[in-house]
Write a protein that holds these residues in place. Structure first.
Motif, PDB file in Angstrom:
ATOM      1  N   GLU A 196       0.849  -1.193   0.000  1.00 37.46           N
ATOM      2  CA  GLU A 196       0.000   0.000   0.000  1.00 37.46           C
ATOM      3  C   GLU A 196       0.882   1.240   0.000  1.00 37.46           C
ATOM      4  O   GLU A 196       2.080   1.151   0.305  1.00 37.46           O
ATOM      5  N   PRO A 197       0.321   2.377  -0.351  1.00 34.57           N
ATOM      6  CA  PRO A 197       1.134   3.604  -0.360  1.00 34.57           C
ATOM      7  C   PRO A 197       1.635   3.952   1.043  1.00 34.57           C
ATOM      8  O   PRO A 197       0.954   3.681   2.034  1.00 34.57           O
ATOM      9  N   VAL A 198       2.821   4.537   1.102  1.00 32.51           N
ATOM     10  CA  VAL A 198       3.354   5.012   2.376  1.00 32.51           C
ATOM     11  C   VAL A 198       3.445   6.537   2.323  1.00 32.51           C
ATOM     12  O   VAL A 198       3.729   7.118   1.281  1.00 32.51           O
ATOM     13  N   ASP A 199       3.199   7.154   3.468  1.00 32.08           N
ATOM     14  CA  ASP A 199       3.274   8.611   3.575  1.00 32.08           C
ATOM     15  C   ASP A 199       4.702   9.087   3.797  1.00 32.08           C
ATOM     16  O   ASP A 199       5.083  10.160   3.334  1.00 32.08           O
TER      17      ASP A 199
ATOM     18  N   SER B  16       4.297   5.079  -6.997  1.00 28.73           N
ATOM     19  CA  SER B  16       3.084   5.800  -7.373  1.00 28.73           C
ATOM     20  C   SER B  16       1.948   5.286  -6.501  1.00 28.73           C
ATOM     21  O   SER B  16       1.608   4.100  -6.596  1.00 28.73           O
ATOM     22  N   PRO B  17       1.410   6.114  -5.646  1.00 28.68           N
ATOM     23  CA  PRO B  17       1.782   7.497  -5.416  1.00 28.68           C
ATOM     24  C   PRO B  17       3.093   7.598  -4.638  1.00 28.68           C
ATOM     25  O   PRO B  17       3.499   6.653  -3.959  1.00 28.68           O
ATOM     26  N   ARG B  18       3.707   8.749  -4.761  1.00 28.66           N
ATOM     27  CA  ARG B  18       4.967   8.983  -4.039  1.00 28.66           C
ATOM     28  C   ARG B  18       4.678   9.247  -2.564  1.00 28.66           C
ATOM     29  O   ARG B  18       3.608   9.753  -2.213  1.00 28.66           O
ATOM     30  N   PRO B  19       5.666   8.956  -1.710  1.00 28.10           N
ATOM     31  CA  PRO B  19       5.507   9.359  -0.307  1.00 28.10           C
ATOM     32  C   PRO B  19       5.477  10.885  -0.214  1.00 28.10           C
ATOM     33  O   PRO B  19       5.978  11.580  -1.108  1.00 28.10           O
ATOM     34  N   LYS B  20       4.909  11.389   0.858  1.00 25.36           N
ATOM     35  CA  LYS B  20       4.844  12.833   1.072  1.00 25.36           C
ATOM     36  C   LYS B  20       6.130  13.366   1.685  1.00 25.36           C
ATOM     37  O   LYS B  20       6.460  14.539   1.539  1.00 25.36           O
TER      38      LYS B  20
END
Length: 151
Positions: A79-82, A104-108
């Motif tokens: 899953e995406p990571v922040d 994708s999505p990129r981490p923040k």
């Protein structure tokens, strides 16, 4: 993207607190199963503090530590990571940034631990719209700033 480069010699407490309040999922790159290693303690601290933590270490992929799963690469996390929290030597930070930017999505946020700084890698991440905090430890900053558990 900020108009002027970020000053990585100093971070306002509000900047750090804001980011630690925004993130919910964290990949710990360079995580170790050895309880004597700082990455082990920090990963467990973050999990106890309410963050969803994924451990990244190719030599440990598929194993678990205190209910946290190890993955070989950032791209293997399901899953995406922040936030990507980097426990690697400074010379490896640019490679971790490249791996994070390929997601994708990129981490923040890319966070590098105490002693880990590479201004060129940070500039690359920031140019791609990813915030960077270097040479800090969230397990020190969270209690110092008296931040509540992640929601």
């Amino acid at each position: 993207m900020p108009e002027t480069p970020m000053n990585h010699d100093h971070y306002d407490d509000a900047f750090i607190a804001d980011w630690l309040g925004k993130v919910r999922t964290i990949a710990v790159v360079g995580a170790s199963p050895n309880p004597a290693r700082p990455s082990h303690g920090v990963a467990n601290f973050l999990a106890r503090h309410g963050y969803k933590v994924f451990l990244v270490n190719p030599g440990q992929a598929g194993k678990e530590q205190n209910g946290l799963t190890f993955y070989a690469r950032l791209a293997d996390i399901p899953e995406p990571v922040d936030m990507v929290d980097v426990f690697r030597a400074p010379e490896y930070l640019a490679g971790v940034v490249d791996e994070a930017l390929a997601l994708s999505p990129r981490p923040k946020l890319i966070w590098s631990q105490l002693g880990v700084r590479d201004d060129k890698a940070a500039a690359k991440a920031e140019a791609a719209g990813v915030a960077v905090i270097m040479n800090r430890c969230p397990a020190i900053e969270i209690p110092r700033l008296r931040l509540p558990a992640a929601q």
